[in-house]
Design a protein around this motif. Structure first.
Motif, PDB file in Angstrom:
ATOM      1  N   GLY A   1      -3.000   1.811   6.843  1.00  0.00           N
ATOM      2  CA  GLY A   1      -1.557   1.709   6.960  1.00  0.00           C
ATOM      3  C   GLY A   1      -1.057   1.775   8.388  1.00  0.00           C
TER       4      GLY A   1
ATOM      5  N   ALA B   1       0.830  -1.207   0.000  1.00  0.00           N
ATOM      6  CA  ALA B   1       0.000   0.000   0.000  1.00  0.00           C
ATOM      7  C   ALA B   1       0.860   1.251   0.000  1.00  0.00           C
ATOM      8  N   ALA B   2       1.939   1.235   0.772  1.00  0.00           N
ATOM      9  CA  ALA B   2       2.840   2.393   0.821  1.00  0.00           C
ATOM     10  C   ALA B   2       3.569   2.573  -0.508  1.00  0.00           C
ATOM     11  N   ARG B   3       3.909   1.461  -1.149  1.00  0.00           N
ATOM     12  CA  ARG B   3       4.668   1.524  -2.407  1.00  0.00           C
ATOM     13  C   ARG B   3       3.798   1.968  -3.581  1.00  0.00           C
ATOM     14  N   PHE B   4       2.625   1.351  -3.726  1.00  0.00           N
ATOM     15  CA  PHE B   4       1.808   1.590  -4.914  1.00  0.00           C
ATOM     16  C   PHE B   4       0.726   2.650  -4.717  1.00  0.00           C
ATOM     17  N   ARG B   5       0.238   2.819  -3.513  1.00  0.00           N
ATOM     18  CA  ARG B   5      -0.800   3.801  -3.203  1.00  0.00           C
ATOM     19  C   ARG B   5      -2.046   3.642  -4.087  1.00  0.00           C
ATOM     20  N   LYS B   6      -2.411   2.391  -4.343  1.00  0.00           N
ATOM     21  CA  LYS B   6      -3.613   2.060  -5.114  1.00  0.00           C
ATOM     22  C   LYS B   6      -4.343   0.941  -4.380  1.00  0.00           C
ATOM     23  N   PRO B   7      -5.168   1.306  -3.398  1.00  0.00           N
ATOM     24  CA  PRO B   7      -5.752   0.280  -2.529  1.00  0.00           C
ATOM     25  C   PRO B   7      -6.680  -0.718  -3.217  1.00  0.00           C
TER      26      PRO B   7
ATOM     27  N   VAL C   1      -4.331  -1.993   4.283  1.00  0.00           N
ATOM     28  CA  VAL C   1      -4.138  -1.342   2.982  1.00  0.00           C
ATOM     29  C   VAL C   1      -4.653   0.097   3.010  1.00  0.00           C
TER      30      VAL C   1
END
Length: 191
Positions: free
Chosen positions: A157, A28-34, A154
């Motif tokens: 965080g 979640a931190a890497r892609f920021r697309k939940p 997700v």
């Protein structure tokens, strides 16, 4: 329905602070697309836990009921002890970067599926399916339990994970596994 509810509760508790929940936080931190992350977690869990539940059913055909009771009871008691050991996630940034060429969904699906192999929740799924003689209710329950634990990870965080009493949650989960192991033995020999 009992199998579904118990499987949901056990896996939701077992997943708190688990390495796959930590992986969900990292993804979640890497892609920021939940949404694609959650859909990939759901798909990977359905596949992994479907195979695990089928394995649990198969085991019931391989071992005699007496041997199976001992395997299940000892397995649940061992899971209780395992619940008390905190999980740690090694530096997964390299793995995430390796798989990110497949997009958010592909990377999440592969990493989550692989991380779940041999994990507490996968082993619990095998044992629950063998104990309850139910592939579908157990798979649905364990998958729902995974989503209950991972969706907040997700979406929210680190903010929420630092406030949850993970140690207490693990102790409650360990107690439930221990109780199931003991009840399995008692039911077999006294009822």
């Amino acid at each position: 329905m009992h199998e579904f509810l118990l499987s949901t509760g056990i896996v939701a508790l077992a997943e708190m602070g688990d390495k796959t929940q930590l992986l969900a936080l990292l993804l979640a931190a890497r892609f920021r697309k939940p949404i694609p992350i959650l859909i990939a977690i759901l798909a990977a869990t359905v596949l992994n836990h479907g195979i695990s539940a089928a394995l649990g059913q198969w085991v019931t055909n391989v071992f005699s009921p007496d041997i199976l009771v001992w395997i299940l009871s000892i397995g649940f008691i061992a899971m209780a002890a395992w619940m008390l050991v905190p999980d740690e996630l090694e530096d997964e940034s390299g793995s995430i970067q390796k798989w990110q060429k497949y997009g958010v969904f592909g990377a999440t699906f592969v990493l989550f599926f692989l991380a779940e192999i041999g994990d507490k929740t996968q082993i619990a799924t095998v044992a629950l399916a063998a104990r309850f003689d139910s592939i579908w209710w157990v798979m649905a329950g364990t998958t729902f339990g995974m989503m209950i634990a991972n969706a907040p990870a997700v979406f929210i965080g680190d903010k929420l994970s630092n406030k949850l009493p993970i140690s207490l949650i693990h102790k409650i989960g360990a107690f439930i596994f221990l109780a199931i192991g003991i009840v399995t033995l008692v039911q077999h020999f006294y009822f």
